[in-house]
Design a protein around this motif. Structure first.
Motif, short mmCIF file in Angstrom:
data_model
loop_
_atom_site.label_atom_id
_atom_site.label_comp_id
_atom_site.label_asym_id
_atom_site.label_seq_id
_atom_site.Cartn_x
_atom_site.Cartn_y
_atom_site.Cartn_z
N LEU A 182 0.82 -1.21 0.00
CA LEU A 182 0.00 0.00 0.00
C LEU A 182 0.86 1.26 0.00
O LEU A 182 0.59 2.22 -0.72
CB LEU A 182 -0.93 0.01 1.22
CG LEU A 182 -2.07 -0.99 1.21
CD1 LEU A 182 -2.71 -1.06 2.60
CD2 LEU A 182 -3.09 -0.62 0.15
N ILE A 183 1.90 1.26 0.81
CA ILE A 183 2.80 2.41 0.89
C ILE A 183 3.51 2.62 -0.44
O ILE A 183 3.60 3.74 -0.95
CB ILE A 183 3.81 2.25 2.05
CG1 ILE A 183 3.06 2.31 3.39
CG2 ILE A 183 4.91 3.30 1.98
CD1 ILE A 183 3.89 1.88 4.58
N ALA A 184 4.03 1.55 -1.01
CA ALA A 184 4.73 1.64 -2.29
C ALA A 184 3.81 2.21 -3.37
O ALA A 184 4.23 3.04 -4.18
CB ALA A 184 5.26 0.27 -2.71
N ARG A 185 2.56 1.77 -3.38
CA ARG A 185 1.62 2.27 -4.38
C ARG A 185 1.42 3.78 -4.22
O ARG A 185 1.46 4.51 -5.20
CB ARG A 185 0.28 1.55 -4.26
CG ARG A 185 -0.70 1.99 -5.35
CD ARG A 185 -1.99 1.24 -5.29
NE ARG A 185 -2.67 1.60 -4.03
CZ ARG A 185 -3.62 0.90 -3.48
NH1 ARG A 185 -4.02 -0.24 -4.02
NH2 ARG A 185 -4.20 1.30 -2.37
N GLU A 186 1.25 4.24 -3.01
CA GLU A 186 1.05 5.68 -2.78
C GLU A 186 2.29 6.50 -3.10
O GLU A 186 2.19 7.62 -3.58
CB GLU A 186 0.60 5.95 -1.34
CG GLU A 186 -0.81 5.53 -1.07
CD GLU A 186 -1.84 6.18 -1.98
OE1 GLU A 186 -1.68 7.36 -2.36
OE2 GLU A 186 -2.82 5.49 -2.32
N LEU A 187 3.47 5.92 -2.84
CA LEU A 187 4.72 6.63 -3.13
C LEU A 187 5.15 6.48 -4.59
O LEU A 187 6.12 7.10 -5.02
CB LEU A 187 5.84 6.11 -2.22
CG LEU A 187 5.64 6.34 -0.72
CD1 LEU A 187 6.81 5.75 0.05
CD2 LEU A 187 5.47 7.82 -0.41
N ARG A 188 4.43 5.60 -5.31
CA ARG A 188 4.73 5.32 -6.72
C ARG A 188 6.15 4.79 -6.90
O ARG A 188 6.91 5.26 -7.75
CB ARG A 188 4.49 6.56 -7.58
CG ARG A 188 3.04 6.99 -7.59
CD ARG A 188 2.79 8.14 -8.52
NE ARG A 188 1.38 8.48 -8.55
CZ ARG A 188 0.85 9.54 -7.95
NH1 ARG A 188 1.61 10.36 -7.26
NH2 ARG A 188 -0.44 9.77 -8.03
N VAL A 189 6.48 3.82 -6.06
CA VAL A 189 7.77 3.13 -6.15
C VAL A 189 7.51 1.64 -6.11
O VAL A 189 6.44 1.19 -5.68
CB VAL A 189 8.73 3.52 -5.00
CG1 VAL A 189 9.06 5.00 -5.04
CG2 VAL A 189 8.18 3.13 -3.65
N VAL A 212 7.97 -1.98 -4.48
CA VAL A 212 8.09 -2.37 -3.08
C VAL A 212 9.55 -2.69 -2.71
O VAL A 212 9.95 -2.47 -1.55
CB VAL A 212 7.14 -3.54 -2.74
CG1 VAL A 212 7.58 -4.83 -3.39
CG2 VAL A 212 6.98 -3.70 -1.24
N THR A 213 10.35 -3.15 -3.63
CA THR A 213 11.75 -3.45 -3.32
C THR A 213 12.53 -2.18 -2.93
O THR A 213 13.50 -2.25 -2.18
CB THR A 213 12.47 -4.15 -4.49
OG1 THR A 213 12.37 -3.34 -5.66
CG2 THR A 213 11.89 -5.53 -4.74
N TYR A 214 12.07 -1.03 -3.42
CA TYR A 214 12.70 0.24 -3.03
C TYR A 214 12.57 0.46 -1.52
O TYR A 214 13.50 0.94 -0.87
CB TYR A 214 12.06 1.40 -3.79
CG TYR A 214 12.59 2.76 -3.39
CD1 TYR A 214 13.78 3.22 -3.94
CD2 TYR A 214 11.92 3.56 -2.48
CE1 TYR A 214 14.28 4.46 -3.58
CE2 TYR A 214 12.41 4.79 -2.12
CZ TYR A 214 13.59 5.25 -2.67
OH TYR A 214 14.10 6.47 -2.30
N LEU A 215 11.44 0.08 -0.98
CA LEU A 215 11.22 0.24 0.45
C LEU A 215 12.05 -0.72 1.29
O LEU A 215 12.32 -0.46 2.45
CB LEU A 215 9.73 0.04 0.79
CG LEU A 215 8.75 0.97 0.10
CD1 LEU A 215 7.33 0.58 0.45
CD2 LEU A 215 9.02 2.42 0.45
N LEU A 216 12.45 -1.82 0.68
CA LEU A 216 13.21 -2.84 1.40
C LEU A 216 14.72 -2.62 1.33
O LEU A 216 15.47 -3.27 2.05
CB LEU A 216 12.86 -4.22 0.86
CG LEU A 216 11.39 -4.62 1.01
CD1 LEU A 216 11.13 -5.92 0.24
CD2 LEU A 216 11.00 -4.74 2.45
N SER A 217 15.14 -1.70 0.48
CA SER A 217 16.59 -1.50 0.31
C SER A 217 17.14 -0.50 1.30
O SER A 217 16.46 0.17 2.01
CB SER A 217 16.90 -1.02 -1.10
OG SER A 217 16.27 0.20 -1.37
#
Length: 51
Positions: A37-44, A46-51
């Motif tokens: 959900l966060i990745a969708r809102e940030l338009r990134v 999901v792997t970006y959030l995990l790095s």
């Protein structure tokens, strides 16, 4: 990446509690559903959030 987005606004957009957003931001464990959900809102990706 820099978005002028508060934890409170991200919580509103995703439906995730603000305290959960805060915990994730500071390195706490996160459900994959929350990250998606966060990745969708940030338009990134999901792997970006995990790095």
């Amino acid at each position: 990446m820099h978005l002028d987005l508060t934890q409170e606004r991200l919580a509103e957009l995703t439906g995730i509690d603000r305290s959960t957003i805060q915990r994730i931001e500071y390195g706490g464990e996160a459900k994959i559903s929350h990250l998606l959900l966060i990745a969708r809102e940030l338009r990134v990706h999901v792997t970006y959030l995990l790095s």
